[in-house]
Design a protein around this motif. Structure first.
Motif, PDB file in Angstrom:
ATOM      1  N   GLU A 220       0.889  -1.195   0.155  1.00  0.00           N
ATOM      2  CA  GLU A 220      -0.103  -0.162   0.078  1.00  0.00           C
ATOM      3  C   GLU A 220       0.730   1.299   0.116  1.00  0.00           C
ATOM      4  O   GLU A 220       1.817   1.433   0.693  1.00  0.00           O
ATOM      5  N   ALA A 221       0.463   2.273  -0.633  1.00  0.00           N
ATOM      6  CA  ALA A 221       1.316   3.492  -1.003  1.00  0.00           C
ATOM      7  C   ALA A 221       0.220   4.619  -1.329  1.00  0.00           C
ATOM      8  O   ALA A 221      -0.940   4.490  -1.912  1.00  0.00           O
ATOM      9  N   TYR A 222       0.663   5.803  -0.523  1.00  0.00           N
ATOM     10  CA  TYR A 222      -0.095   6.886  -0.838  1.00  0.00           C
ATOM     11  C   TYR A 222       0.642   7.927  -1.454  1.00  0.00           C
ATOM     12  O   TYR A 222       2.003   8.096  -1.283  1.00  0.00           O
ATOM     13  N   PHE A 223       0.267   8.558  -2.523  1.00  0.00           N
ATOM     14  CA  PHE A 223       1.119   9.332  -3.647  1.00  0.00           C
ATOM     15  C   PHE A 223       0.732  10.883  -3.612  1.00  0.00           C
ATOM     16  O   PHE A 223      -0.569  11.016  -3.684  1.00  0.00           O
ATOM     17  N   ASP A 224       1.491  11.609  -3.524  1.00  0.00           N
ATOM     18  CA  ASP A 224       1.279  13.004  -3.507  1.00  0.00           C
ATOM     19  C   ASP A 224       2.118  13.469  -4.596  1.00  0.00           C
ATOM     20  O   ASP A 224       3.391  13.893  -4.258  1.00  0.00           O
ATOM     21  N   VAL A 225       1.638  13.349  -6.017  1.00  0.00           N
ATOM     22  CA  VAL A 225       2.359  13.677  -7.005  1.00  0.00           C
ATOM     23  C   VAL A 225       2.408  15.150  -7.478  1.00  0.00           C
ATOM     24  O   VAL A 225       1.863  16.126  -7.222  1.00  0.00           O
ATOM     25  N   SER A 226       4.059  15.379  -7.814  1.00  0.00           N
ATOM     26  CA  SER A 226       4.477  16.559  -8.210  1.00  0.00           C
ATOM     27  C   SER A 226       3.797  16.987  -9.665  1.00  0.00           C
ATOM     28  O   SER A 226       3.761  16.055 -10.479  1.00  0.00           O
ATOM     29  N   SER A 227       3.200  18.030  -9.715  1.00  0.00           N
ATOM     30  CA  SER A 227       2.235  18.371 -10.930  1.00  0.00           C
ATOM     31  C   SER A 227       3.091  18.299 -12.174  1.00  0.00           C
ATOM     32  O   SER A 227       4.217  18.804 -12.283  1.00  0.00           O
ATOM     33  N   SER A 228       2.517  17.966 -13.142  1.00  0.00           N
ATOM     34  CA  SER A 228       3.112  17.864 -14.500  1.00  0.00           C
ATOM     35  C   SER A 228       3.577  19.030 -14.931  1.00  0.00           C
ATOM     36  O   SER A 228       4.473  19.306 -15.709  1.00  0.00           O
ATOM     37  N   THR A 229       2.721  20.318 -14.456  1.00  0.00           N
ATOM     38  CA  THR A 229       3.209  21.603 -14.994  1.00  0.00           C
ATOM     39  C   THR A 229       4.848  21.935 -14.474  1.00  0.00           C
ATOM     40  O   THR A 229       5.421  22.910 -15.205  1.00  0.00           O
ATOM     41  N   ASN A 230       5.285  21.110 -13.737  1.00  0.00           N
ATOM     42  CA  ASN A 230       6.669  21.447 -12.992  1.00  0.00           C
ATOM     43  C   ASN A 230       7.441  20.706 -13.908  1.00  0.00           C
ATOM     44  O   ASN A 230       8.722  20.687 -13.596  1.00  0.00           O
ATOM     45  N   HIS A 231       7.219  19.763 -14.791  1.00  0.00           N
ATOM     46  CA  HIS A 231       8.104  18.677 -15.286  1.00  0.00           C
ATOM     47  C   HIS A 231       7.858  18.811 -16.988  1.00  0.00           C
ATOM     48  O   HIS A 231       7.552  17.853 -17.544  1.00  0.00           O
ATOM     49  N   ASN A 232       7.899  19.768 -17.625  1.00  0.00           N
ATOM     50  CA  ASN A 232       7.065  20.158 -19.061  1.00  0.00           C
ATOM     51  C   ASN A 232       6.181  19.290 -19.548  1.00  0.00           C
ATOM     52  O   ASN A 232       6.143  18.645 -20.400  1.00  0.00           O
ATOM     53  N   GLY A 233       5.432  19.314 -18.699  1.00  0.00           N
ATOM     54  CA  GLY A 233       4.153  18.466 -19.010  1.00  0.00           C
ATOM     55  C   GLY A 233       3.978  16.801 -18.817  1.00  0.00           C
ATOM     56  O   GLY A 233       2.900  16.123 -19.238  1.00  0.00           O
TER      57      GLY A 233
END
Length: 386
Positions: A220-233
């Protein structure tokens, strides 16, 4: 289901409580009785629902809030819904349920047998993990010790990877044993909390502009994903042998244990697409997908998100779970084996809030006091429910 006095059942429900005047007066009189003050106080101290608030908690104020509410609402008590941070009056009402249950059992002449403790070696879970490097080397990460690689640093409670991108991608594994948990910050800034008995495969860096991919091997894992806007989409994907989750920037939980036939993906914020070899589903916040890996089916339902992700905040929020399900959760965190002497006990359902910092003996005593089990035995790391 557990047979309890009607007022206790009403308190344990998550719906609006329609109580009688007599029931409310009983509560009012019970709270005001000085003989019950110590019992009420003891259960406040031991109940996990207000663990974080305990440092500034005022028993008298809690009683006053309950009394005020009873006087204002003589026909309807109040609607209780579990939230991430519980209000004092709501927490106090949960505690009162526990205290009243014990009180009523004692008054009715119920006999409690002492639990059998032969040798209790069970420890509360803690921050620990095994880091496997690209070359196969394994490093044990434990609370209180630090470790550093060329691209990551660990203080014993979490491991943080340096931000950056690379064309040559090496992969690491982070394995969480039973009785453990761990926090990791990936090279793209994504936060991942891993629960007991889990394993994550991930790159030490991500390729610029390409899909960021990790694999939840199991657990089990909980993800708080860094937005794609910070990574060239660049989007973000979490793979599992039986499903794939695609996101752009969001928070979600995946539960995919090896000994379970279902994979649960719960969306907290944003939007995700859950796909299998046969079909896919788009989830909205507060929705959960259930992939049955035996039947190859997928279904979606609305859930109480706070209950699903309470484990990352140090709690177990149990909503209509069977005792078998509850003991499976506890067995992972406390690294124990559980034996049911009476198989009928496995299907009993009840609700509650437990702290991950509680001793297992204390938790079992609470379950016993609710009348769910007659007794229990602890022998080393084996629990027998009777």
């Amino acid at each position: 289901m557990i047979k309890m006095p009607p007022i206790i059942i009403k308190f344990l429900s998550n719906d609006t409580f329609n109580t009688t005047k007599e029931e409310l007066e009983f509560l009012e009189n019970w709270i005001q009785n000085p003989e019950n003050e110590q019992l009420f106080s003891d259960y406040i101290k031991m109940n996990a629902a207000i663990e974080k608030e305990l440092k500034t908690y005022d028993i008298q104020k809690a009683e006053e809030k309950i009394m005020l509410h009873i006087k204002q609402e003589k026909n309807v008590f109040f609607r209780r819904k579990i939230k991430t941070v519980m209000k004092y009056a709501v927490a106090a009402s949960v505690l009162l349920v526990v205290a009243l249950t014990v009180f009523l059992n004692k008054e009715s002449g119920s006999q409690f047998t002492e639990p059998i403790i032969i040798n209790n070696t069970i420890q509360v879970g803690t921050d620990k993990a095994i880091l496997t490097l690209e070359n196969g080397e394994e490093i044990t990460l434990v609370k209180g010790t630090s470790f550093q690689t060329p691209n990551a640093t660990s203080n014993g409670e979490e491991i943080v990877y340096e931000k950056g991108a690379s064309k040559d991608i090496a992969h690491n594994y982070l394995t969480i044993p039973r009785g453990g948990q761990y926090h990791i910050i990936l090279a793209d800034g994504t936060d991942v909390w891993l629960n007991s008995e889990s394993q994550l495969k991930y790159p030490v860096a991500f390729s610029t502009g390409e899909t960021r991919q990790v694999e939840l091997v199991y657990g089990e894992a909980y993800f708080d994903v860094s937005s794609s806007t910070n990574h060239n989409g660049a989007d973000f994907k979490v793979y599992h042998q039986k499903q794939e989750v695609q996101v752009l920037g969001t928070e979600f939980n995946i539960k995919a244990y090896k000994d379970e036939t279902n994979i649960y993906t719960t969306l907290v914020e944003g939007k995700v697409a859950v796909s299998t070899k046969i079909t896919n589903q788009i989830l909205a916040p507060s929705q959960q997908s259930k992939v049955n890996i035996v039947r190859n089916t997928i279904s979606v339902s609305n859930v109480e998100v706070n209950a699903e992700i309470a484990w990352i905040n140090g709690k177990f929020i149990l909503q209509q779970k069977t005792l078998k399900e509850i003991m499976k959760i506890l067995s992972r965190w406390y690294d124990v084996e559980v034996i049911f002497n009476n198989k009928d006990l496995e299907e009993i359902r009840f609700e509650g809030v437990l702290s991950k910092n509680q001793d297992i003996e204390e938790i079992l005593n609470n379950i016993k006091n609710f009348g769910v089990i007659n007794n229990f035995e602890i022998n080393n790391k084996t629990i027998t429910l009777k």
